[in-house]
Every structure is written in C-alpha cells, then in structure tokens.
Design an enzyme around this catalytic site. Structure first.
Site, PDB file in Angstrom:
ATOM      1  N   ASP A  31     -12.936  -6.739  26.050  1.00  8.44           N
ATOM      2  CA  ASP A  31     -13.038  -6.564  27.493  1.00  8.44           C
ATOM      3  C   ASP A  31     -12.263  -7.712  28.147  1.00  8.44           C
ATOM      4  O   ASP A  31     -12.046  -8.759  27.524  1.00  8.44           O
ATOM      5  CB  ASP A  31     -14.515  -6.592  27.902  1.00  8.44           C
ATOM      6  CG  ASP A  31     -14.701  -6.699  29.395  1.00  8.44           C
ATOM      7  OD1 ASP A  31     -14.170  -5.840  30.122  1.00  8.44           O
ATOM      8  OD2 ASP A  31     -15.366  -7.660  29.845  1.00  8.44           O
ATOM      9  N   ASP A  53     -19.194  -7.931  28.205  1.00  5.24           N
ATOM     10  CA  ASP A  53     -20.219  -8.592  29.025  1.00  5.24           C
ATOM     11  C   ASP A  53     -20.944  -7.668  29.988  1.00  5.24           C
ATOM     12  O   ASP A  53     -21.891  -8.100  30.655  1.00  5.24           O
ATOM     13  CB  ASP A  53     -19.573  -9.718  29.850  1.00  5.24           C
ATOM     14  CG  ASP A  53     -18.763  -9.171  31.021  1.00  5.24           C
ATOM     15  OD1 ASP A  53     -19.065  -9.531  32.176  1.00  5.24           O
ATOM     16  OD2 ASP A  53     -17.846  -8.356  30.793  1.00  5.24           O
TER      17      ASP A  53
END
Length: 272
Positions: free
Chosen positions: A8, A212
């Site tokens: 990510d 996250d």
C-alpha cells in the site's frame, strides 16, 4: 523467501507528508536485486502512479484504484473493472444527507464538483490534480470508483445510506478514516493481487503484503505473510488480529522490516 511483495502507499510506504523516504527506496531496490517482484497496491490513480515509479526508477506492477486496474511493468493494462453503470448512476444522481465531498474517477482522471485544495497536499509530490466539473453531468459508464471525503462519523452515516440504495451492486470500504470508497462488486486489492499472482505464475502463499487501512484487509489476509502498520486503522487490527504489527510509517517501518528480513531471514523481527 517471498517471490512477490505488495505495498500500500499512503500510511504504509509513504511518510505522513506523502513522501517516499530514502531508506524505503533503498530497501525496495534491494528487493529487486534479490529478484523479488514488486507491486504497489493503492487507491491512487494509475496516471499518478506511472509518474511516481518513473521519478524513482522503480520496476513495479501497479494495482490502482483499489483493485480496479492492474498494469504491467511496461504500462500494459492487464485487468480492469468498472462500477456497474446503474450503481454509478445511483451514486451520482441521488441526494445524500452528508457534508462530505464527492470525487469521481475514470481513466481520464479525478473529477469533483467543488474545490478542495486541502486534498491536494497528498498529491503534491506527483502534481496529480482534480478537475472541476458537475458530477451529475458525468457519464455513468466507465466510472472506476467514487469516493466521499469528510468527517468519519458523517461518512459512517453516509455508508448506511449508500448500502440501503446500492445493496449488492457495489462494494464499500474505508481507505482512510476520512475517505469512503464505492467500488465495483468483488473489487479489492486482494482480488487484484490474486489475478496478478496467477499472471506471474506465483501463489498467494509466495507473496508478502503491507498495509494500514480497511481497503488493505483482503490483501493482507490472503497472502503468505501480511504485515499491519503500527499507525493502521484500529478496525484493521481488530479484523486481522493474527497478523504481525510493525512500526509507524513516519519512521519508514517497512524499510526497517525489509532490511532485517533481507539480512536476517531466519531471525524473528521486532519493530523496536
């Protein structure tokens, strides 16, 4: 040893000021030296990500728009999925009880009906910019995704409205506390990573991934080794309590882990 590493961007690889740190760049290049394939799995637009990997000379596959597009190292489109036109139409033309701003994405870029200069801070390093237009005038065909940006409690209430209107015609997820996304059914980073892995001849068990936010949930939960950032959304940690939590993105924690893993693959890792 993993064969594919998926990352990510915001809140994971990028620091809070949305920059890619030197330690992180060094660690990514060390992975490539070990013939480990890289992919950046992000909600950002492919137009922006092409700029990013070009600027830093990174060879990486791209999963963009939270799994709605996959591109090869050479920029060839390997996979695409758009919102069902009737779902996009419903979102664009319904009256929503919210203060959040609406943002529409298609292959041409990022479109919104009101200027939100504060949102551009996250894109300052790339120069990627929204285009102002009336979303209700946009064609409902070929919409990649629609997102709403605003206060988290407001977005939680909006999610209930969207669920009631859309039902099973779209997939909803929070890509950040202040961003609620409307995506095509079955579209997420995990599903896209499965497509890419198969294309490359790897299994998901041969992949590692870092994230996250709730839009990373399927990806982190499906790979051989998934890692959650210390700064991750509490909901993500609660959903995947069995995964290891590493450090904070502000300290370039991904690079800290990768350096340890490359140098000491058989030793346990601690973020301290």
């Amino acid at each position: 040893m993993a064969k594919l590493a998926a990352f990510d961007m915001d809140g994971t690889l990028l620091m809070p000021d949305h920059r890619l740190g030197e330690q992180t760049l060094t660690a990514l290049k060390r992975l490539r030296e070990r013939n480990i394939t890289l992919t950046f799995a992000t909600g950002r637009h492919v137009l922006e990500m092409h700029h990013v990997i070009g600027e830093f000379s990174l060879d990486a596959f791209l999963i963009t728009g939270n799994g709605t597009r996959i591109h090869s190292l050479e920029g060839e489109e390997l996979y695409r999925q758009d919102l069902a036109p009737e779902a996009a139409e419903a979102v664009l033309h319904s009256k929503w009880d919210t203060q959040a701003s609406m943002h529409v994405f298609n292959d041409g870029g990022w479109f919104t009906g009101q200027a939100r200069p504060e949102l551009l801070k996250a894109h300052a390093f790339s120069g990627f910019h929204y285009q102002l237009c009336d979303p209700k005038r946009m064609p409902a065909h070929h919409v990649t995704k629609i997102c709403f940006c605003g206060d988290h409690d407001d977005l939680r209430r909006l999610r209930i409205q969207l669920n009631e209107t859309l039902g099973d015609r779209a997939f909803l997820c929070f890509s950040a506390m202040d961003c609620l996304e409307v995506l095509p059914v079955g579209c997420n980073k995990g599903a896209a990573l499965a497509v890419l892995s198969q294309h490359l001849g790897f299994t998901l068990q041969e992949c590692m991934a870092f994230g996250d936010a709730m839009n990373d949930r399927e990806m982190l939960g499906s790979v051989g080794r998934g890692f959650i950032m210390g700064n991750a959304m509490p909901q993500l940690k609660a959903e995947l309590p069995h995964l290891q939590v590493i450090g904070d993105c502000r300290h370039q924690a991904v690079s800290h882990f990768l350096t340890h893993w490359l140098d000491n693959p058989d030793l346990p890792y601690s973020p301290e």
